[in-house]
Write a protein that holds these residues in place. Structure first.
Motif, short mmCIF file in Angstrom:
data_model
loop_
_atom_site.label_atom_id
_atom_site.label_comp_id
_atom_site.label_asym_id
_atom_site.label_seq_id
_atom_site.Cartn_x
_atom_site.Cartn_y
_atom_site.Cartn_z
N SER A 177 39.49 -10.33 17.14
CA SER A 177 40.92 -10.20 17.45
C SER A 177 41.44 -11.53 17.94
CB SER A 177 41.14 -9.11 18.50
OG SER A 177 42.51 -8.96 18.78
N GLN A 178 42.09 -12.28 17.07
CA GLN A 178 42.66 -13.57 17.42
C GLN A 178 44.14 -13.58 17.08
OE1 GLN A 178 41.20 -16.16 18.86
NE2 GLN A 178 39.04 -16.18 18.37
N PRO A 179 44.96 -14.19 17.92
CA PRO A 179 46.38 -14.29 17.60
C PRO A 179 46.62 -15.25 16.45
CG PRO A 179 45.89 -15.58 19.55
CD PRO A 179 44.63 -14.84 19.21
N VAL A 180 47.71 -15.05 15.76
CA VAL A 180 48.14 -15.93 14.68
C VAL A 180 49.46 -16.55 15.08
CG1 VAL A 180 48.93 -16.00 12.28
CG2 VAL A 180 46.92 -14.62 12.90
N SER A 184 51.15 -21.51 10.79
CA SER A 184 49.73 -21.84 10.58
C SER A 184 49.29 -21.60 9.15
CB SER A 184 48.86 -21.02 11.52
OG SER A 184 48.92 -19.64 11.18
N GLY A 185 50.08 -20.83 8.39
CA GLY A 185 49.67 -20.46 7.04
C GLY A 185 48.81 -19.23 6.99
N GLU A 186 48.54 -18.64 8.15
CA GLU A 186 47.71 -17.44 8.23
C GLU A 186 48.59 -16.23 8.51
OE1 GLU A 186 43.77 -15.82 10.74
OE2 GLU A 186 44.68 -17.76 11.20
N ASP A 187 48.24 -15.11 7.91
CA ASP A 187 48.97 -13.86 8.15
C ASP A 187 48.17 -12.97 9.09
OD1 ASP A 187 51.09 -14.49 6.39
OD2 ASP A 187 49.87 -13.85 4.67
N PRO A 188 48.83 -12.33 10.06
CA PRO A 188 48.12 -11.42 10.96
C PRO A 188 47.53 -10.24 10.20
CG PRO A 188 50.31 -11.94 11.80
CD PRO A 188 50.27 -12.42 10.39
N THR A 189 46.36 -9.80 10.59
CA THR A 189 45.78 -8.61 10.00
C THR A 189 46.45 -7.38 10.61
OG1 THR A 189 44.03 -8.60 11.67
CG2 THR A 189 43.56 -9.72 9.58
N ILE A 328 43.81 -18.22 22.27
CA ILE A 328 42.90 -18.51 21.17
C ILE A 328 41.50 -18.69 21.75
CG2 ILE A 328 42.27 -20.21 19.41
CD1 ILE A 328 45.30 -20.84 19.21
N ARG A 329 40.52 -18.07 21.13
CA ARG A 329 39.15 -18.17 21.63
C ARG A 329 38.25 -18.82 20.58
NH1 ARG A 329 34.40 -15.33 21.59
NH2 ARG A 329 33.18 -15.29 23.52
N ARG A 330 37.53 -19.81 21.00
CA ARG A 330 36.52 -20.46 20.16
C ARG A 330 35.23 -20.54 20.95
NH1 ARG A 330 39.94 -19.49 16.79
NH2 ARG A 330 41.23 -21.03 15.71
N GLY A 331 34.11 -20.71 20.28
CA GLY A 331 32.86 -20.85 21.00
C GLY A 331 31.68 -20.39 20.19
N ALA A 332 30.56 -20.24 20.86
CA ALA A 332 29.31 -19.93 20.16
C ALA A 332 28.28 -19.42 21.15
CB ALA A 332 28.78 -21.18 19.45
N THR A 333 27.20 -18.89 20.61
CA THR A 333 26.06 -18.50 21.44
C THR A 333 25.14 -19.69 21.64
OG1 THR A 333 24.88 -17.78 19.46
CG2 THR A 333 26.10 -16.11 20.69
N TYR A 334 24.37 -19.62 22.70
CA TYR A 334 23.33 -20.62 22.94
C TYR A 334 22.07 -19.91 23.38
CZ TYR A 334 23.99 -20.04 27.98
OH TYR A 334 24.04 -19.51 29.25
N GLY A 335 20.94 -20.56 23.19
CA GLY A 335 19.66 -19.99 23.59
C GLY A 335 19.07 -19.09 22.52
#
Length: 439
Positions: A177-180, A184-189, A328-335
């Motif tokens: 669930s990310q805002p648009v 941006s050229g992106e359409d909300p789902t 807006i959320r970005r990121g990743a797992t570690y370990g």
């Protein structure tokens, strides 16, 4: 019209990265910091470049700076004073506002993140491990020939099977669930809400309330920039699994309890649409997995508990002024992943995420204070977010059921905050401005 060629890619693109590194740096000399930026600029992609080269790119680099980092680079006192107070103070100084207390308090943070020596972060997302290693070697050589810039600490992203950057170590599907933003050229789902004004996330544009005139100065530094909250959460995987086993008699019951904590099944299927059994096809379908609300479909929380993680972080139709709270959320797992059935091995593993917004107070700090760590969210009385809220063993989690609700007393902490910081994410023009200070 968004100036896509001046906005760093991380604001608008989700890369197909499988690994990477976050490197935290300190500038001992302003001219050395500026020289480092000059060389790093050749690796930073704009949103326009990232979209154009996405199929062929092997790595994506982002640069951001703390307030003390801007000061260390030689930004003028007047310009520094024009930044918001919360950014000037930094995340560690605002721990009590954020609920970062007890085991989550800054004195326990790792990597030097609680001090003022954190000046910058270089974010690397790489398509594969060989590319990560190549980029790290290149950056190490840059640091070696740039006296006055030091690596304070780093975190390698290690998304090993069965997990990837779309799943956390608890096994839950992420990035759902990310805002648009408009332009941006992106359409909300379906169910994600209308596209929002870009000023909710990027400085220099109108926000949902109209034109924004109060910006950090000078405009060459701030326009097309954003603020970014970094959060490193250690996930106590064995503890989470043991809790499920101890509090549910069957495997299906354990999966359901996990879903009640999160608000979604591990597949990503929302409880509102799949209240009794997981539906992996639903979870994987972006045209359906956000197409629901709470107000009409589940007002009392019989499907998704009122205090579930997903419901707190995105209350949808049950929150006032929701469009001013999106992030807006970005990121990743570690370990490394903990094998199924294995006991706690003491290895640090978790999520290292960035929350990007135009206002740290109105968006990020509001979410932390009012949604995540407010005991009285939805009038619950004695609960924090069960996944990422501050837990001290005295709080509850309520699962509405008929005829009698189930209250989990004394919930343990399934995650612990081990680091955080506030960064400013300049546009490409802003990076060039910083690189030429004093010249």
């Amino acid at each position: 019209m968004l100036e896509l060629d001046d906005i760093q890619h991380i604001l608008l693109t989700r890369t197909p990265a499988l690994t990477g590194r976050y490197e935290f740096l300190t500038f001992d000399q302003p001219e050395a910091g500026r020289a480092w930026i000059t060389e790093m600029l050749t690796t930073v992609q704009s949103a326009a470049d990232a979209v154009a080269t996405l199929p062929a790119s092997a790595r994506w680099v982002t640069l951001a700076f703390t307030w003390s980092g801007l000061r260390a680079l030689g930004v003028s006192a007047d310009a520094l004073a024009s930044f918001p107070a919360e950014f000037r103070e930094g995340m560690a100084a605002r721990a009590s506002i954020l609920g970062d207390t007890g085991a989550n308090a800054p004195e326990h943070w790792v990597g030097g993140l609680s001090g003022e020596d954190v000046h910058a972060i270089a974010i690397l997302f790489a398509r594969d491990e060989p590319e990560r290693q190549r980029c790290v070697s290149e950056h190490d050589r840059l640091l070696a020939r740039t006296p006055g810039v030091r690596s304070l600490s780093y975190l390698d992203l290690n998304a090993t099977p069965p997990f990837d950057h779309a799943h956390d170590h608890f096994g839950f599907r992420d990035r759902l669930s990310q805002p648009v933003m408009i332009g941006s050229g992106e359409d909300p789902t379906p169910g994600s809400g209308a596209a929002l004004q870009p000023g909710e996330f990027i400085l220099g544009y109108p926000d949902e309330n109209g034109p924004v005139v109060d910006m950090p100065q000078p405009e060459d530094l701030s326009r097309n920039g954003s603020f970014m909250a970094y959060r490193r959460l250690r996930e106590h995987v064995a503890l989470f699994r043991d809790y499920l086993t101890e509090n549910a008699e069957t495997t299906q019951g354990q999966e359901l309890l996990a879903a009640k904590f999160m608000g979604r099944w591990r597949s990503g299927a929302p409880l509102v649409l799949a209240p009794e059994h997981d539906d992996p096809e639903l979870g994987a379908d972006p045209m359906r997995n956000n197409d629901f609300d709470y107000q009409d479909a589940d007002p009392l929380g019989y499907a998704c508990p009122l205090g579930a993680h997903a419901r707190r972080l995105n209350p949808r139709g049950t929150a006032v002024n929701m469009n001013r709270r999106r992030m807006i959320r970005r990121g990743a797992t570690y370990g490394p992943a903990l094998p199924h059935g294995a006991p706690d091995d003491g290895v640090d593993r978790g999520i290292a995420a960035f929350i990007i917004c135009a206002s740290l107070v109105r968006q990020f700090e509001f979410a932390q204070n009012v949604w995540i760590n407010d005991k009285f969210f939805h009038e619950l009385g004695n609960e924090h977010d069960p996944i990422c809220g501050t837990q001290d063993g005295t709080l509850d989690f309520t699962v509405p059921t008929r005829p009698i609700r189930k209250v989990h007393k004394g919930l343990p902490a399934f995650t612990t905050l081990t680091g955080g910081a506030y960064f400013f994410l300049p546009g490409l023009r802003g990076l060039r401005y910083l690189s030429t200070l004093g010249s």
